[in-house]
Write an enzyme that holds these catalytic residues in place. Structure first.
Site, mmCIF file in Angstrom:
data_model
loop_
_atom_site.group_PDB
_atom_site.id
_atom_site.type_symbol
_atom_site.label_atom_id
_atom_site.label_comp_id
_atom_site.label_asym_id
_atom_site.label_seq_id
_atom_site.Cartn_x
_atom_site.Cartn_y
_atom_site.Cartn_z
ATOM 1 C CB SER A 72 -0.948 0.000 1.193
ATOM 2 O OG SER A 72 -0.228 -0.230 2.386
ATOM 3 C CG ASP A 116 -2.186 4.927 8.254
ATOM 4 O OD1 ASP A 116 -0.991 4.638 8.492
ATOM 5 O OD2 ASP A 116 -2.702 4.815 7.122
ATOM 6 C CG HIS A 133 -0.599 3.890 4.545
ATOM 7 N ND1 HIS A 133 -1.239 3.119 5.469
ATOM 8 C CD2 HIS A 133 -0.146 3.054 3.582
ATOM 9 C CE1 HIS A 133 -1.194 1.855 5.090
ATOM 10 N NE2 HIS A 133 -0.528 1.779 3.946
#
Ligand SMILES: *[C@@H]1O[C@H](CO)[C@@H](O)[C@H](O)[C@H]1NC(C)=O
Ligand SMILES: *[C@@H]1O[C@H](CO)[C@@H](O)[C@H](O)[C@H]1NC(C)=O
Ligand SMILES: *[C@@H]1O[C@H](CO)[C@@H](O)[C@H](O)[C@H]1NC(C)=O
Ligand SMILES: *[C@@H]1O[C@H](CO)[C@@H](O)[C@H](O)[C@H]1NC(C)=O
Length: 350
Positions: free
Chosen positions: A106, A327, A330
């Site tokens: 990702s 998160d 990311h």
């Protein structure tokens, strides 16, 4: 024919005895574009993310409530040279008819997303087609015939479903036949090598004839990368296809890495770490990656984003994403991956 070949080789050797010309042969001459600092730049960000079509909910920080905006204002400034400013039109012109592919987990998707937004900001009315699929999402700028593609592969090597269960095959790489047809390849893998429990997407690991339930994960990472490296050496024509490997993308869950012990995520971070490097040093996986890259005989460029991204504890979505998890892995788009793409362009445009 042979004679001409030898003459050509001789001329090359003579030229390469001249250090000035030889330096031009390397990607950045004598300037390391990865050594530098983040500087505040009023002209940043490169684009308005609200105008970028379909940013995935994982990365769309402003849409999901991030109110501090200073993190958008930092430009990467190499110590000994300047990066070219973003020129999407000359990229599309130069790469007319070509395909660039990001391959990995990702984090690759994150970088692909940023590049799509960068190009859209220059060409808001371009005719594009996007074909979404698994493992390939293919975004094509029709007027130029340039495809910007992301190929989802958590480990680069294969997972196959067999009678005993899902088997991670450290010495099998089947995606390669598609990859090697591309003009630019940007690889990345790391995030998933330490996953265990319900999030681990395999049941066994196989190397050759040996099947095991588990093994040292850093060793597994090294073995998988080595399979990839051998594939580059045997299968990729690097005079036709440029190969880059993206350095390990750092996470920010441990405040002691930026002198705030006790902090366990990036939720309150609004500015980069001051100075040239964080106190933690590079992640161990970086050294494994470097040791594998060193053994490749073909030309592979390390997109060395690790140290510069370590400074950006402020660049992650934290809770400002569409799934409301924390998160710090990311990166917001717009944000840090835009710089990764500028560095990528710097090394493929020249
Ligand atoms: C990557 O960049 C960092 C920071 O400039 C540097 O310390 C490190 O040695 C570089 N790695 C390689 C393999 O060039
Ligand atoms: C980088 O840009 C600055 C500002 O435009 C300029 O003063 C400087 O000379 C440039 N440095 C190099 C190495 O080209
Ligand atoms: C894109 O199209 C819109 C609406 O037709 C127009 O207002 C705008 O100027 C165009 N932008 C560019 C960069 O061509
Ligand atoms: C991406 O789409 C373009 C345009 O349709 C096509 O020519 C190209 O083959 C596609 N690439 C891949 C890898 O699917």
């Amino acid at each position: 024919m042979k004679v001409y070949g030898w003459i050509a080789i001789t001329i090359c050797m003579v030229i390469c005895l001249n250090p000035c010309i030889c330096l031009e042969e390397t990607d950045e001459g004598n300037c390391n574009i990865y050594e530098g600092s983040w500087v505040y730049d009023e002209s940043y960000p490169l684009y308005d993310s609200s105008k970028c079509p379909h940013i995935r909910l994982e990365y769309d920080c402003l849409k999901y409530g991030r109110t501090d905006k200073e993190y958008l204002k930092y430009r990467w400034q190499p110590t000994n040279c300047n990066l070219s400013s973003f020129d999407g039109k000359s990229f599309l012109t130069k790469f007319k008819g070509k395909q660039i592919m990001y391959i990995g987990d990702s984090v690759s998707l994150n970088q692909w997303q940023s590049f799509i937004c960068m190009l859209h900001s220059i060409l808001p009315n371009a005719t594009v087609t996007q074909v979404d699929g698994e493992p390939i999402t293919n975004h094509t700028f029709q007027e130029y015939g340039v495809s910007v593609i992301v190929y989802h592969s958590t480990y680069l090597v294969d997972i196959e479903v067999e009678k005993i269960g899902r088997v991670l095959k450290l010495d099998s790489l089947k995606g390669g036949n598609i990859w090697k047809e591309m003009d630019v390849l940007v690889f990345n893998t790391w995030l998933w090598w330490y996953r265990s429990g319900p999030k681990q997407p395999w049941d066994y690991i196989q190397i050759g004839d040996k099947i095991v339930k588990d093994m040292d994960r850093m060793e597994a990472f090294k073995t998988g990368l080595t399979t990839w490296a051998k594939w580059v050496d045997t299968d990729v024509d690097t005079t036709k296809t440029k190969v880059l490997f993206q350095g390990i993308s750092p996470m920010h869950y441990h405040g002691e890495e930026w002198n705030e012990p006790g902090v366990t995520n990036c939720a309150k971070e609004t500015t980069p770490i001051n100075g040239l490097s964080s106190t933690s040093g590079l992640p161990k996986a970086s050294y494994v990656l470097e040791s594998v890259l060193e053994k490749i005989t073909k030309h592979v460029h390390l997109l060395n984003i690790t140290a510069l991204s370590e400074l950006r504890k402020d660049g992650h979505p934290s809770s400002h994403n569409g799934f409301h998890g924390m998160d710090c892995t990311h990166w917001c788009v717009a944000g840090v991956p835009d710089t990764w793409n500028l560095l990528l362009l710097e090394s493929i445009m020249n």
